[in-house]
Design a protein around this motif. Structure first.
Motif, PDB file in Angstrom:
ATOM      1  N   THR A   1       8.350  17.557  -3.754  1.00 55.37           N
ATOM      2  CA  THR A   1       8.016  18.034  -2.419  1.00 55.37           C
ATOM      3  C   THR A   1       8.694  17.270  -1.295  1.00 55.37           C
ATOM      4  N   LEU A   2       9.142  16.060  -1.533  1.00 53.93           N
ATOM      5  CA  LEU A   2       9.810  15.305  -0.485  1.00 53.93           C
ATOM      6  C   LEU A   2      11.309  15.297  -0.734  1.00 53.93           C
ATOM      7  N   PRO A   3      12.076  15.880   0.177  1.00 54.78           N
ATOM      8  CA  PRO A   3      13.520  15.969  -0.025  1.00 54.78           C
ATOM      9  C   PRO A   3      14.234  14.651   0.258  1.00 54.78           C
ATOM     10  N   LEU A   4      15.509  14.640  -0.049  1.00 57.90           N
ATOM     11  CA  LEU A   4      16.430  13.548   0.276  1.00 57.90           C
ATOM     12  C   LEU A   4      15.991  12.198  -0.287  1.00 57.90           C
ATOM     13  N   CYS A   5      15.384  12.214  -1.457  1.00 58.14           N
ATOM     14  CA  CYS A   5      14.975  10.992  -2.177  1.00 58.14           C
ATOM     15  C   CYS A   5      14.016  10.111  -1.386  1.00 58.14           C
ATOM     16  N   LEU A   6      13.262  10.708  -0.487  1.00 55.28           N
ATOM     17  CA  LEU A   6      12.304   9.936   0.300  1.00 55.28           C
ATOM     18  C   LEU A   6      11.238   9.310  -0.590  1.00 55.28           C
ATOM     19  N   THR A   7      10.789  10.035  -1.602  1.00 56.10           N
ATOM     20  CA  THR A   7       9.790   9.487  -2.523  1.00 56.10           C
ATOM     21  C   THR A   7      10.339   8.263  -3.240  1.00 56.10           C
ATOM     22  N   THR A   8      11.509   8.391  -3.822  1.00 53.38           N
ATOM     23  CA  THR A   8      12.112   7.282  -4.561  1.00 53.38           C
ATOM     24  C   THR A   8      12.358   6.086  -3.651  1.00 53.38           C
TER      25      THR A   8
ATOM     26  N   THR B   1       0.821  -1.215   0.000  1.00 50.07           N
ATOM     27  CA  THR B   1       0.000   0.000   0.000  1.00 50.07           C
ATOM     28  C   THR B   1       0.851   1.259   0.000  1.00 50.07           C
ATOM     29  N   LEU B   2       1.862   1.300   0.850  1.00 55.96           N
ATOM     30  CA  LEU B   2       2.720   2.483   0.933  1.00 55.96           C
ATOM     31  C   LEU B   2       3.495   2.695  -0.368  1.00 55.96           C
ATOM     32  N   SER B   3       4.092   1.630  -0.877  1.00 58.80           N
ATOM     33  CA  SER B   3       4.877   1.750  -2.097  1.00 58.80           C
ATOM     34  C   SER B   3       4.006   2.130  -3.297  1.00 58.80           C
ATOM     35  N   TRP B   4       2.880   1.449  -3.463  1.00 58.70           N
ATOM     36  CA  TRP B   4       1.969   1.726  -4.578  1.00 58.70           C
ATOM     37  C   TRP B   4       1.349   3.114  -4.441  1.00 58.70           C
ATOM     38  N   GLY B   5       0.979   3.480  -3.218  1.00 56.06           N
ATOM     39  CA  GLY B   5       0.384   4.801  -2.987  1.00 56.06           C
ATOM     40  C   GLY B   5       1.330   5.934  -3.342  1.00 56.06           C
ATOM     41  N   VAL B   6       2.584   5.817  -2.927  1.00 55.66           N
ATOM     42  CA  VAL B   6       3.559   6.859  -3.251  1.00 55.66           C
ATOM     43  C   VAL B   6       3.860   6.852  -4.747  1.00 55.66           C
ATOM     44  N   TYR B   7       3.866   5.664  -5.369  1.00 50.86           N
ATOM     45  CA  TYR B   7       4.055   5.573  -6.822  1.00 50.86           C
ATOM     46  C   TYR B   7       2.954   6.353  -7.557  1.00 50.86           C
ATOM     47  N   LEU B   8       1.710   6.200  -7.112  1.00 53.36           N
ATOM     48  CA  LEU B   8       0.597   6.900  -7.768  1.00 53.36           C
ATOM     49  C   LEU B   8       0.648   8.402  -7.518  1.00 53.36           C
ATOM     50  N   TYR B   9       1.020   8.778  -6.308  1.00 58.08           N
ATOM     51  CA  TYR B   9       1.042  10.199  -5.940  1.00 58.08           C
ATOM     52  C   TYR B   9       2.318  10.882  -6.405  1.00 58.08           C
ATOM     53  N   GLN B  10       3.438  10.244  -6.217  1.00 53.51           N
ATOM     54  CA  GLN B  10       4.769  10.726  -6.586  1.00 53.51           C
ATOM     55  C   GLN B  10       4.998  12.218  -6.368  1.00 53.51           C
ATOM     56  N   PRO B  11       5.098  12.616  -5.109  1.00 60.00           N
ATOM     57  CA  PRO B  11       5.396  14.035  -4.833  1.00 60.00           C
ATOM     58  C   PRO B  11       6.877  14.329  -5.022  1.00 60.00           C
ATOM     59  N   MET B  12       7.362  14.096  -6.235  1.00 59.29           N
ATOM     60  CA  MET B  12       8.795  14.193  -6.509  1.00 59.29           C
ATOM     61  C   MET B  12       9.420  15.513  -6.056  1.00 59.29           C
TER      62      MET B  12
END
Length: 178
Positions: free
Chosen positions: A95-102, A82-93
């Motif tokens: 807005t989240l520093p230090l490669c937290l999104t990736t 859920t967390l991985s897929w959710g961030v993949y769909l949202y991808q706040p590239m």
């Protein structure tokens, strides 16, 4: 082990850029500062060669925390997916520093590898055959418009295809080693 090389590289780049700015005014200290916080690129500044260190750092941190907790295995994998897929769909590239999104998007791969190593799935013929099938389905879908039309549904296909390919490459490496 991951933050030290990152911080060392950023420090060397800062010193180098500061010298260039001091000598001929040609360096971009502000851009380097931004790229240190967003190493995978934002507003035309990046220090791309080392972005993966932070992504792996976050992946390891999240996976180790989840696997060391007392969370039930099914719930743990539910959180991971859920967390991985959710961030993949949202991808706040941006807005989240230090490669937290990736790191959050790709930590599912780290979790799969962590679990696979724990239960030694790599020596299984059925797993190898399933991996070939998953990778084949992924490659067939890749050559269609399916990926472009249904982005929200392709994430599992990405994960399963990449996991299958990883198992195949690992098996080949073992075969070559023997």
């Amino acid at each position: 082990r991951l933050l030290l090389p990152y911080l060392s590289t950023v420090s060397i780049l800062f010193i180098y850029t500061a010298v260039i700015v001091y000598i001929d005014g040609g360096g971009d200290m502000r851009g380097l500062g931004i790229s240190s916080i967003y190493p995978n690129g934002i507003k035309d500044t990046s220090i791309l060669p080392i972005w993966f260190l932070l992504a792996i750092f976050w992946s390891r941190l999240i996976v180790k925390t989840l696997f060391q907790s007392n969370i039930n295995g099914v719930l743990r994998w539910g959180i991971i997916i859920t967390l991985s897929w959710g961030v993949y769909l949202y991808q706040p590239m941006d807005t989240l520093p230090l490669c937290l999104t990736t790191g959050t998007i790709f930590f599912i791969f780290y979790a799969i590898g962590f679990q696979a190593n724990k239960i030694k799935i790599y020596n299984s013929t059925p797993i190898l055959l399933a991996s070939l099938l998953l990778w084949g389905i992924y490659l067939l879908a890749l050559n269609t418009n399916f990926f472009h039309l249904y982005r929200e549904f392709t994430y599992p296909l990405y994960v399963l295809g990449a996991t299958g390919a990883t198992v195949i490459v690992y098996q080949l490496a073992l075969l070559i080693e023997q």
